[in-house]
Write a protein that holds these residues in place. Structure first.
Motif, short mmCIF file in Angstrom:
data_model
loop_
_atom_site.label_atom_id
_atom_site.label_comp_id
_atom_site.label_asym_id
_atom_site.label_seq_id
_atom_site.Cartn_x
_atom_site.Cartn_y
_atom_site.Cartn_z
N LYS A 194 -1.02 -1.10 5.03
CA LYS A 194 -0.92 0.11 4.21
C LYS A 194 0.14 -0.15 3.14
O LYS A 194 1.30 -0.37 3.45
CB LYS A 194 -0.53 1.28 5.10
CG LYS A 194 -0.39 2.61 4.42
CD LYS A 194 0.00 3.65 5.48
CE LYS A 194 -0.06 5.05 4.95
NZ LYS A 194 0.24 6.04 6.00
N PHE A 195 -0.28 -0.17 1.88
CA PHE A 195 0.63 -0.41 0.77
C PHE A 195 1.01 0.92 0.14
O PHE A 195 0.15 1.71 -0.24
CB PHE A 195 -0.06 -1.31 -0.28
CG PHE A 195 0.74 -1.48 -1.55
CD1 PHE A 195 1.67 -2.49 -1.66
CD2 PHE A 195 0.53 -0.64 -2.62
CE1 PHE A 195 2.40 -2.65 -2.82
CE2 PHE A 195 1.25 -0.78 -3.80
CZ PHE A 195 2.19 -1.80 -3.90
N ASP A 196 2.31 1.16 0.03
CA ASP A 196 2.80 2.42 -0.53
C ASP A 196 3.92 2.10 -1.51
O ASP A 196 4.95 1.54 -1.12
CB ASP A 196 3.32 3.33 0.59
CG ASP A 196 3.99 4.58 0.06
OD1 ASP A 196 3.68 4.99 -1.06
OD2 ASP A 196 4.84 5.14 0.77
N MET A 197 3.71 2.40 -2.78
CA MET A 197 4.73 2.15 -3.80
C MET A 197 5.15 3.45 -4.45
O MET A 197 4.31 4.24 -4.88
CB MET A 197 4.20 1.19 -4.87
CG MET A 197 5.21 0.89 -5.97
SD MET A 197 4.61 -0.33 -7.16
CE MET A 197 3.28 0.60 -7.94
N LYS A 198 6.45 3.66 -4.53
CA LYS A 198 7.01 4.83 -5.21
C LYS A 198 7.91 4.37 -6.33
O LYS A 198 8.62 3.37 -6.20
CB LYS A 198 7.80 5.71 -4.24
CG LYS A 198 7.00 6.27 -3.08
CD LYS A 198 7.88 7.21 -2.26
CE LYS A 198 7.14 7.69 -1.03
NZ LYS A 198 7.01 6.63 0.00
N ARG A 199 7.88 5.12 -7.45
CA ARG A 199 8.82 4.91 -8.55
C ARG A 199 9.56 6.22 -8.82
O ARG A 199 8.97 7.29 -8.73
CB ARG A 199 8.09 4.49 -9.82
CG ARG A 199 7.58 3.07 -9.84
CD ARG A 199 7.16 2.72 -11.26
NE ARG A 199 6.52 1.41 -11.33
CZ ARG A 199 5.22 1.23 -11.21
NH1 ARG A 199 4.43 2.27 -10.99
NH2 ARG A 199 4.70 0.03 -11.30
N SER A 256 1.99 -2.99 8.56
CA SER A 256 0.89 -3.86 8.98
C SER A 256 0.77 -3.91 10.49
O SER A 256 1.77 -3.86 11.21
CB SER A 256 1.11 -5.30 8.46
OG SER A 256 1.24 -5.32 7.05
N VAL A 257 -0.47 -4.03 10.96
CA VAL A 257 -0.74 -4.30 12.38
C VAL A 257 -1.67 -5.50 12.45
O VAL A 257 -2.54 -5.69 11.60
CB VAL A 257 -1.37 -3.09 13.10
CG1 VAL A 257 -0.40 -1.90 13.11
CG2 VAL A 257 -2.70 -2.69 12.49
N GLY A 258 -1.46 -6.34 13.48
CA GLY A 258 -2.27 -7.53 13.67
C GLY A 258 -3.22 -7.37 14.83
O GLY A 258 -2.81 -7.01 15.94
N LEU A 259 -4.52 -7.64 14.61
CA LEU A 259 -5.55 -7.52 15.64
C LEU A 259 -6.00 -8.91 16.09
O LEU A 259 -6.21 -9.81 15.27
CB LEU A 259 -6.77 -6.77 15.09
CG LEU A 259 -6.53 -5.42 14.39
CD1 LEU A 259 -7.84 -4.93 13.78
CD2 LEU A 259 -5.97 -4.40 15.35
N PHE A 317 0.87 -0.97 0.00
CA PHE A 317 0.00 0.00 0.00
C PHE A 317 0.70 0.78 0.00
O PHE A 317 0.59 -0.02 -0.76
CB PHE A 317 -0.73 -0.13 0.92
CG PHE A 317 -1.78 -0.16 1.35
CD1 PHE A 317 -2.67 0.82 1.13
CD2 PHE A 317 -1.96 -1.20 2.00
CE1 PHE A 317 -3.70 0.77 1.53
CE2 PHE A 317 -3.04 -1.19 2.44
CZ PHE A 317 -3.88 -0.20 2.20
#
Length: 302
Positions: free
Chosen positions: A73-78, A99-102, A9
């Motif tokens: 949360k996926f975050d991709m940059k180029r 990521s968080v685990g619940l 993300f």
């Protein structure tokens, strides 16, 4: 096989400030390439795509096994030389997934951050299929590094209010208030409902699939089928052939993974240009006319 789409993300990578969490001081930055750990690659253009998703995994935490609801949360940059991606010979890609685990009570019991760096190298294909699919020019992905940082346990209770994921090796990620709100909403859902969020979302898809499949089957038996229904039938049959079995008898659960992942936001795409400042450092600023575009999928050039 050439990669066409990745649906897998927003981290403020320019930040060099510090934050005090539980009496400890942490840098709000990570190494993202280049000689200086706080500098971005020296390329004129940057593209950023990000979104949020949720899935369920089995994980052992403190010696106990959990079926965790994971919010990520996926975050991709180029980073590239020319604004049109296909004009570039190489693009530098940086992927950050926080990521968080619940647990079943919606309590955050673990967290982690994965960082992946990739070189996208321009390749020239050939043949009839490449011409038909417009994939003669594609980018081969060469992974340079893949690292995971686990969150510090003493920070878990403060993630939502601080919007920070404090990890080992003094790595601290700014999650942003928007992502924290999504975590809070899914944590509330997990506490109040007798099911996981992905399971509930996917069951909605299964119901729609069964309804359309039933309608197609009934109408096919009694009236001439329109082009639209023929297309829908072909699509369902194609999906069934890929995984085996008949689409009219195949359980819908076989077509969906009840553990996810499911997207919980649209994909946002931002384009940045850059200038060299008086201190000889490169600064990125958002191209407003080409930014904040929303879509269903992450766009991967090929």
């Amino acid at each position: 096989m050439k990669k066409k789409l990745v649906d897998i993300f927003l981290k403020k990578s320019e930040m060099t400030a510090t934050a005090s969490v539980n009496g400890e001081t942490h840098d709000l930055s990570m190494s993202i390439g280049g000689d200086n750990s706080h500098e971005e690659p020296m390329k004129p253009f940057k593209e950023q795509q990000y979104y949020y998703f949720c899935h369920v995994i089995d994980k052992v935490v403190n010696g106990e096994k959990y079926a965790l609801t994971v919010v990520s949360k996926f975050d991709m940059k180029r980073y590239f030389e020319f604004l049109n991606p296909r004009d570039n010979d190489t693009m530098y890609r940086l992927v950050d997934i926080s990521s968080v685990g619940l647990d079943g009570n919606g309590t955050i019991i673990c967290g982690w951050h994965n960082r992946l760096t990739i070189d996208e190298v321009k390749m020239i294909g050939g043949g009839i299929i490449d011409d038909a699919l417009n994939t003669r020019i594609y980018f081969e992905h060469k992974t340079k590094s893949d690292e995971t940082y686990n969150a510090k346990p003493q920070n878990l209770d403060n993630i939502i209010c601080d919007n920070l994921l404090v990890c080992e090796k003094n790595v601290t990620i700014d999650l942003g208030s928007d992502f924290s709100e999504h975590i809070n909403e899914i944590a509330k859902f997990t506490r109040e409902k007798d099911t996981t969020y992905p399971f509930a979302r996917i069951n909605e898809k299964i119901a729609k699939f069964d309804n359309s499949r039933t309608a197609i089957g009934i109408l096919s038996n009694f009236i001439p089928v329109s082009k639209t229904y023929k297309l829908a039938t072909t699509t369902i049959n194609f999906i069934a052939e890929v995984i085996g079995g008949s689409s009219l008898v195949l359980p819908a659960t076989d077509l969906y993974d009840l553990r996810g992942p499911v997207k919980i936001s649209a994909v946002t795409t931002d384009i940045y240009e850059s200038d060299i400042g008086q201190n000889s450092k490169r600064y990125y600023y958002k191209k407003e006319k080409q930014s904040n575009k929303k879509s269903d999928n992450v766009k991967i050039y090929y």
